[in-house]
Design a protein around this motif. Structure first.
Motif, PDB file in Angstrom:
ATOM      1  N   VAL A 121     -10.347  88.425  -3.927  1.00  0.00           N
ATOM      2  CA  VAL A 121      -9.994  89.072  -2.667  1.00  0.00           C
ATOM      3  C   VAL A 121     -10.296  88.145  -1.488  1.00  0.00           C
ATOM      4  CG1 VAL A 121     -10.242  91.438  -3.483  1.00  0.00           C
ATOM      5  CG2 VAL A 121     -12.246  90.220  -2.666  1.00  0.00           C
ATOM      6  N   PRO A 122      -9.393  88.101  -0.494  1.00  0.00           N
ATOM      7  CA  PRO A 122      -9.539  87.126   0.597  1.00  0.00           C
ATOM      8  C   PRO A 122     -10.369  87.651   1.766  1.00  0.00           C
ATOM      9  CG  PRO A 122      -7.421  88.203   0.769  1.00  0.00           C
ATOM     10  CD  PRO A 122      -8.096  88.784  -0.448  1.00  0.00           C
ATOM     11  N   TRP A 123     -11.645  87.910   1.512  1.00  0.00           N
ATOM     12  CA  TRP A 123     -12.533  88.263   2.620  1.00  0.00           C
ATOM     13  C   TRP A 123     -13.965  87.813   2.334  1.00  0.00           C
ATOM     14  CZ3 TRP A 123      -9.466  92.628   0.871  1.00  0.00           C
ATOM     15  CH2 TRP A 123     -10.058  93.403  -0.113  1.00  0.00           C
ATOM     16  N   ALA A 124     -14.093  86.551   1.932  1.00  0.00           N
ATOM     17  CA  ALA A 124     -15.401  85.998   1.580  1.00  0.00           C
ATOM     18  C   ALA A 124     -16.038  85.205   2.711  1.00  0.00           C
ATOM     19  CB  ALA A 124     -15.275  85.101   0.348  1.00  0.00           C
ATOM     20  N   ASN A 125     -15.291  84.931   3.788  1.00  0.00           N
ATOM     21  CA  ASN A 125     -15.835  84.202   4.929  1.00  0.00           C
ATOM     22  C   ASN A 125     -15.206  84.741   6.210  1.00  0.00           C
ATOM     23  OD1 ASN A 125     -13.264  82.677   5.275  1.00  0.00           O
ATOM     24  ND2 ASN A 125     -13.888  81.739   3.330  1.00  0.00           N
ATOM     25  N   MET A 126     -15.615  84.228   7.349  1.00  0.00           N
ATOM     26  CA  MET A 126     -15.171  84.766   8.630  1.00  0.00           C
ATOM     27  C   MET A 126     -13.663  84.634   8.822  1.00  0.00           C
ATOM     28  SD  MET A 126     -17.231  86.341  10.690  1.00  0.00           S
ATOM     29  CE  MET A 126     -16.538  86.094  12.320  1.00  0.00           C
ATOM     30  N   PHE A 127     -13.088  83.517   8.397  1.00  0.00           N
ATOM     31  CA  PHE A 127     -11.643  83.367   8.544  1.00  0.00           C
ATOM     32  C   PHE A 127     -10.911  84.413   7.717  1.00  0.00           C
ATOM     33  CE2 PHE A 127      -7.784  81.612   6.504  1.00  0.00           C
ATOM     34  CZ  PHE A 127      -6.941  81.717   7.599  1.00  0.00           C
ATOM     35  N   GLU A 128     -11.294  84.535   6.465  1.00  0.00           N
ATOM     36  CA  GLU A 128     -10.610  85.486   5.594  1.00  0.00           C
ATOM     37  C   GLU A 128     -10.846  86.919   6.032  1.00  0.00           C
ATOM     38  OE1 GLU A 128     -10.709  82.734   1.540  1.00  0.00           O
ATOM     39  OE2 GLU A 128     -11.994  84.502   1.699  1.00  0.00           O
ATOM     40  N   PHE A 129     -12.057  87.220   6.498  1.00  0.00           N
ATOM     41  CA  PHE A 129     -12.319  88.577   6.963  1.00  0.00           C
ATOM     42  C   PHE A 129     -11.522  88.873   8.232  1.00  0.00           C
ATOM     43  CE2 PHE A 129     -14.798  91.826   9.239  1.00  0.00           C
ATOM     44  CZ  PHE A 129     -14.735  92.830   8.284  1.00  0.00           C
ATOM     45  N   SER A 130     -11.398  87.884   9.136  1.00  0.00           N
ATOM     46  CA  SER A 130     -10.575  88.077  10.336  1.00  0.00           C
ATOM     47  C   SER A 130      -9.122  88.322   9.953  1.00  0.00           C
ATOM     48  CB  SER A 130     -10.670  86.841  11.237  1.00  0.00           C
ATOM     49  OG  SER A 130     -11.990  86.618  11.669  1.00  0.00           O
ATOM     50  N   LEU A 131      -8.630  87.549   8.998  1.00  0.00           N
ATOM     51  CA  LEU A 131      -7.255  87.694   8.547  1.00  0.00           C
ATOM     52  C   LEU A 131      -7.022  89.075   7.930  1.00  0.00           C
ATOM     53  CD1 LEU A 131      -4.483  86.263   7.887  1.00  0.00           C
ATOM     54  CD2 LEU A 131      -5.517  85.646   5.682  1.00  0.00           C
ATOM     55  N   THR A 132      -7.931  89.481   7.043  1.00  0.00           N
ATOM     56  CA  THR A 132      -7.735  90.732   6.312  1.00  0.00           C
ATOM     57  C   THR A 132      -8.029  91.950   7.171  1.00  0.00           C
ATOM     58  OG1 THR A 132      -8.336  89.610   4.256  1.00  0.00           O
ATOM     59  CG2 THR A 132      -8.381  92.008   4.241  1.00  0.00           C
TER      60      THR A 132
ATOM     61  N   GLY B 296      -5.947  85.447  16.199  1.00  0.00           N
ATOM     62  CA  GLY B 296      -5.928  84.150  16.867  1.00  0.00           C
ATOM     63  C   GLY B 296      -7.280  83.463  16.851  1.00  0.00           C
ATOM     64  N   VAL B 297      -8.336  84.203  17.204  1.00  0.00           N
ATOM     65  CA  VAL B 297      -9.683  83.622  17.197  1.00  0.00           C
ATOM     66  C   VAL B 297     -10.077  83.202  15.781  1.00  0.00           C
ATOM     67  CG1 VAL B 297     -12.127  84.129  17.560  1.00  0.00           C
ATOM     68  CG2 VAL B 297     -10.439  84.863  19.245  1.00  0.00           C
ATOM     69  N   GLY B 298      -9.757  84.042  14.798  1.00  0.00           N
ATOM     70  CA  GLY B 298     -10.091  83.702  13.416  1.00  0.00           C
ATOM     71  C   GLY B 298      -9.379  82.455  12.933  1.00  0.00           C
TER      72      GLY B 298
ATOM     73  N   ASN C 214     -10.693  79.243  15.301  1.00  0.00           N
ATOM     74  CA  ASN C 214     -12.111  78.888  15.289  1.00  0.00           C
ATOM     75  C   ASN C 214     -12.791  78.985  13.929  1.00  0.00           C
ATOM     76  OD1 ASN C 214     -12.678  78.550  18.303  1.00  0.00           O
ATOM     77  ND2 ASN C 214     -11.774  80.592  18.256  1.00  0.00           N
ATOM     78  N   PHE C 215     -12.273  79.786  13.028  1.00  0.00           N
ATOM     79  CA  PHE C 215     -12.990  80.059  11.781  1.00  0.00           C
ATOM     80  C   PHE C 215     -12.289  79.539  10.533  1.00  0.00           C
ATOM     81  CE2 PHE C 215     -14.294  84.132  14.175  1.00  0.00           C
ATOM     82  CZ  PHE C 215     -15.268  83.436  14.865  1.00  0.00           C
ATOM     83  N   TYR C 216     -11.158  78.867  10.688  1.00  0.00           N
ATOM     84  CA  TYR C 216     -10.395  78.495   9.500  1.00  0.00           C
ATOM     85  C   TYR C 216     -11.202  77.584   8.575  1.00  0.00           C
ATOM     86  CZ  TYR C 216      -6.980  76.561   6.354  1.00  0.00           C
ATOM     87  OH  TYR C 216      -6.326  76.182   5.205  1.00  0.00           O
ATOM     88  N   VAL C 217     -11.174  77.925   7.302  1.00  0.00           N
ATOM     89  CA  VAL C 217     -11.771  77.087   6.257  1.00  0.00           C
ATOM     90  C   VAL C 217     -10.787  77.032   5.095  1.00  0.00           C
ATOM     91  CG1 VAL C 217     -14.187  77.509   6.852  1.00  0.00           C
ATOM     92  CG2 VAL C 217     -13.010  79.075   5.305  1.00  0.00           C
TER      93      VAL C 217
END
Length: 306
Positions: free
Chosen positions: A90-101, A135-137, A140-143
């Motif tokens: 599931v794609p919510w293991a970090n800030m980028f993925e949580f922002s996306l999801t 946008g912020v995710g 600023n948070f992309y991994v």
């Protein structure tokens, strides 16, 4: 994001046109009432109805904006699915993925709530909120995709975070309705200016308050499950149900604020502005938990990936 942006602009134009039409209708009503008073004839009720009907059409900008929101959400959900496929989990293991999801879940909840009642007038708020989160995710948070930390490699990640995102989405809608409730009550009291004319086309403050309360109660149920599921997962991962970690504390603070909101409104008779402000304080706590706590407080939940 471009589709969300276009939808946001169209919803904003819709609000501007609502304000213009409502102001024009109110002015015509005032002139007609003056003429009727001078002539001594009746028909005020008919004029009020005509003014209301003129002030509340479903503008094409709202329809097109909502259609684009549906398209943007479909593309957004597709991006979430593709990230999950690339991740293998599931794609919510970090800030980028949580922002996306989480932003995708907020958009989906907004669309699904239309089957309950027409909340398209929240379109400018919801698309704006999703745009900022996405946008912020992204900026600023992309991994890049990488293996999960051992502590997150659990089916509890699916349950705990997904339910938390659902609760957050409902709290966001409840906060929007509470904010409009405050503005509508101000207009109804005669304190609102011309800039709040669009509120004439929206439900009254009592209906907005009741809708906010119902949405928030459902969100509170999800948040309660989030708190319980987090405790169970903590016992499995770290051998204790509660450890006063910063994230745990703030999750409980949010639960306490919303519990106070529900209790005060249901048993203490807190209605109107007081209940609305409590709902807004609760959502501010959610945003603080999502941003400041995740980024600046270290603890066992520090999996931002930054």
């Amino acid at each position: 994001m471009a589709v969300y942006l276009i939808a946001f602009v169209l919803f904003a134009i819709d609000i501007a046109k609502r304000s213009a039409n409502a102001s024009t209708a109110a002015g015509q009503l005032a002139m007609s009432e003056g003429q009727l008073a001078a002539s001594g004839s009746g028909g005020v009720a008919t004029l009020e109805r005509q003014a209301t009907d003129a002030a509340a059409p479903r503008y094409r900008f709202e329809r097109v904006g909502f259609a684009l929101t549906v398209l943007a959400t479909a593309l957004h959900v597709g991006g979430v699915v593709l990230r999950g496929v690339a991740q293998g989990f599931v794609p919510w293991a970090n800030m980028f993925e949580f922002s996306l999801t989480s932003s995708a879940i907020i958009a989906v909840v907004f669309l699904l709530l239309q089957f309950w009642q027409d909340l398209k007038f929240l379109g400018v708020y919801m698309t704006g909120f999703v745009l900022i989160a996405l946008g912020v995710g992204t900026v600023n948070f992309y991994v890049p995709v990488k293996p999960l930390p051992d502590a997150l490699d659990s089916y509890w990640l699916i349950i705990h975070v997904f339910v938390a995102a659902l609760g957050t989405a409902l709290f966001a809608v409840g906060a929007a309705l509470s904010l409009l409730q405050l503005l509508q009550a101000r207009r109804e009291s005669g304190a609102g200016g011309r800039g709040l004319a669009f509120l004439r086309t929206l439900p009254n403050s009592v209906r907005l308050e009741n809708s906010a309360y119902l949405v928030t109660v459902v969100g509170f149920v999800f948040w309660t499950f989030t708190l319980v599921a987090g405790a169970i997962w903590a016992e499995r991962a770290w051998g204790r149900y509660w450890g006063w970690d910063t994230k745990e504390v703030w999750t409980f603070i949010i639960w306490t604020v919303y519990a106070g909101y529900i209790h005060a409104r249901a048993t203490r008779g807190w209605r109107g502005a007081r209940s609305a402000w409590l709902a807004l304080i609760g959502f501010a706590s959610v945003l603080f938990n999502y941003t400041v706590v995740n980024l600046f407080f270290k603890g066992l939940h520090s999996y931002s990936g930054l």
